[in-house]
Design a protein around this motif. Structure first.
Motif, PDB file in Angstrom:
ATOM      1  N   LEU A   1       0.768  -1.196   0.442  1.00  0.00           N
ATOM      2  CA  LEU A   1      -0.290  -0.068   0.138  1.00  0.00           C
ATOM      3  C   LEU A   1       1.222   1.074   0.247  1.00  0.00           C
ATOM      4  N   PHE A   2       1.856   1.395   0.588  1.00  0.00           N
ATOM      5  CA  PHE A   2       2.505   2.344   0.324  1.00  0.00           C
ATOM      6  C   PHE A   2       3.413   3.059  -0.709  1.00  0.00           C
ATOM      7  N   THR A   3       3.587   1.703  -1.917  1.00  0.00           N
ATOM      8  CA  THR A   3       4.200   1.773  -2.837  1.00  0.00           C
ATOM      9  C   THR A   3       2.975   2.462  -3.569  1.00  0.00           C
ATOM     10  N   GLU A   4       2.093   2.206  -3.475  1.00  0.00           N
ATOM     11  CA  GLU A   4       0.687   2.202  -4.066  1.00  0.00           C
ATOM     12  C   GLU A   4       0.360   4.370  -4.073  1.00  0.00           C
ATOM     13  N   ARG A   5      -0.140   4.058  -2.781  1.00  0.00           N
ATOM     14  CA  ARG A   5      -0.508   4.798  -2.488  1.00  0.00           C
ATOM     15  C   ARG A   5       0.035   5.717  -1.482  1.00  0.00           C
ATOM     16  N   GLY A   6       1.375   5.483  -1.114  1.00  0.00           N
ATOM     17  CA  GLY A   6       2.842   6.540   0.214  1.00  0.00           C
ATOM     18  C   GLY A   6       2.101   6.257   1.266  1.00  0.00           C
ATOM     19  N   VAL A   7       2.970   6.504   2.332  1.00  0.00           N
ATOM     20  CA  VAL A   7       2.490   6.236   3.441  1.00  0.00           C
ATOM     21  C   VAL A   7       1.235   7.110   3.691  1.00  0.00           C
TER      22      VAL A   7
ATOM     23  N   GLU B   1       1.517  -0.374  17.940  1.00  0.00           N
ATOM     24  CA  GLU B   1       1.437   0.771  18.768  1.00  0.00           C
ATOM     25  C   GLU B   1       0.478   2.133  17.064  1.00  0.00           C
ATOM     26  N   ASP B   2       1.209   1.831  16.224  1.00  0.00           N
ATOM     27  CA  ASP B   2       0.777   2.937  15.298  1.00  0.00           C
ATOM     28  C   ASP B   2       1.337   2.620  13.973  1.00  0.00           C
ATOM     29  N   LYS B   3       1.303   3.632  12.989  1.00  0.00           N
ATOM     30  CA  LYS B   3       1.363   3.666  11.481  1.00  0.00           C
ATOM     31  C   LYS B   3       2.597   3.890  11.733  1.00  0.00           C
ATOM     32  N   ASN B   4       3.601   4.590  12.780  1.00  0.00           N
ATOM     33  CA  ASN B   4       5.174   5.214  12.572  1.00  0.00           C
ATOM     34  C   ASN B   4       5.552   3.885  13.157  1.00  0.00           C
TER      35      ASN B   4
ATOM     36  N   VAL C   1       5.846   1.289  10.298  1.00  0.00           N
ATOM     37  CA  VAL C   1       7.188   1.732   9.529  1.00  0.00           C
ATOM     38  C   VAL C   1       8.539   1.652   9.863  1.00  0.00           C
ATOM     39  N   ALA C   2       8.876   1.880  11.168  1.00  0.00           N
ATOM     40  CA  ALA C   2      10.338   1.572  12.033  1.00  0.00           C
ATOM     41  C   ALA C   2      10.328   0.200  11.792  1.00  0.00           C
ATOM     42  N   GLU C   3       9.250  -0.685  11.486  1.00  0.00           N
ATOM     43  CA  GLU C   3       9.323  -2.054  11.834  1.00  0.00           C
ATOM     44  C   GLU C   3      10.211  -2.384  10.080  1.00  0.00           C
ATOM     45  N   LEU C   4       9.123  -1.654   9.376  1.00  0.00           N
ATOM     46  CA  LEU C   4       9.576  -2.280   8.507  1.00  0.00           C
ATOM     47  C   LEU C   4      10.378  -1.656   7.563  1.00  0.00           C
ATOM     48  N   LEU C   5      11.236  -0.655   7.775  1.00  0.00           N
ATOM     49  CA  LEU C   5      12.843  -0.117   7.586  1.00  0.00           C
ATOM     50  C   LEU C   5      14.126  -1.242   8.016  1.00  0.00           C
ATOM     51  N   GLN C   6      13.645  -1.251   9.021  1.00  0.00           N
ATOM     52  CA  GLN C   6      14.845  -2.378   9.469  1.00  0.00           C
ATOM     53  C   GLN C   6      14.420  -3.431   8.939  1.00  0.00           C
ATOM     54  N   HIS C   7      13.346  -4.092   9.219  1.00  0.00           N
ATOM     55  CA  HIS C   7      12.945  -5.831   8.006  1.00  0.00           C
ATOM     56  C   HIS C   7      13.487  -5.593   6.799  1.00  0.00           C
TER      57      HIS C   7
END
Length: 232
Positions: free
Chosen positions: A35-41, A65-68, A71-77
């Motif tokens: 979804l981030f790729t399609e629509r942005g964060v 906890e929230d979308k942020n 995002v943090a875990e996705l960056l690390q992953h």
């Protein structure tokens, strides 16, 4: 005639609570990446992420906890996964040339999905830059990638029996920044830019950084003042 016995259907392994939790988090991360790729964060809601993953809004907040936080875990992953993939390629290489060949193949495969890959990377970077609390995590992600480059450069210099012409951390910064720039150029203006351009650039840089060490100054010549140096 004896009837054929029906083979018992193997029982599906029951997931532990932790395994189930990890699967749920993985699906939420995958859905968010799409979804981030399609629509942005900023254009993606928590509800949309949960729906794409096949869960409820409650399942999202049961894991993040929230979308942020997602995002943090996705960056690390993403960073860890790419480093693991590249590390596995280079560790299994028989020689430096073999490692380059494997990296070329990896980059050519990535090029097939470059628009989505780069769009997601840019979205995550922009979101982190706009949210001060996420910037340290973005910096940590970038440092992990640069540390991997530095380690690879140190190994390459050692294999050639030469000293690094500068701090490997600084050289790694150059390589990392060049990679981002080249991938953007590959996407926006692909004519004449091969899929494995990043490997070509790294190979060229490495040869230029090791060439002076391979050809030390002759008697009576100071470093950098040999024939053709252009210095008075």
């Amino acid at each position: 005639m004896t009837p054929e016995r029906k083979r018992p259907t193997p029982e599906r392994k029951r997931l532990t609570r932790e395994e189930s939790r990890q699967r749920t988090r993985g699906r939420l991360l995958d859905a968010a990446a799409e979804l981030f790729t399609e629509r942005g964060v900023n254009g993606t809601s928590v509800e949309q992420i949960a729906e794409r993953a096949g869960y409820t809004r409650g399942a999202f907040y049961g894991n993040f906890e929230d979308k942020n936080a997602l995002v943090a875990e996705l960056l690390q992953h993403r960073t860890r996964r790419e480093l693991d993939e590249v590390g596995a390629l280079t560790q299994g290489a028989a020689s430096f040339a073999d490692a380059l060949d494997k990296l070329r193949a990896w980059n050519r495969e990535r090029a097939r999905h470059l628009p989505a890959w780069l769009a997601l990377r840019m979205e995550l970077v922009l979101h982190a830059l706009r949210n001060e609390e996420l910037r340290p995590l973005l910096a940590e992600r970038e440092l992990l990638a640069r540390d991997a480059h530095a380690a690879g450069l140190e190994q390459a210099f050692a294999a050639r029996g030469v000293e690094s012409p500068a701090d490997p951390a600084f050289l790694a910064l150059i390589v990392h920044a060049l990679e981002d720039g080249l991938l953007i150029q590959r996407l926006l203006a692909p004519t004449g830019v091969p899929d494995d351009v990043v490997v070509d650039a790294f190979d060229l840089l490495l040869r230029s950084w090791t060439a002076p060490a391979r050809h030390p100054a002759g008697p009576g010549e100071e470093d950098g003042q040999g024939p053709g140096s252009g210095r008075a």
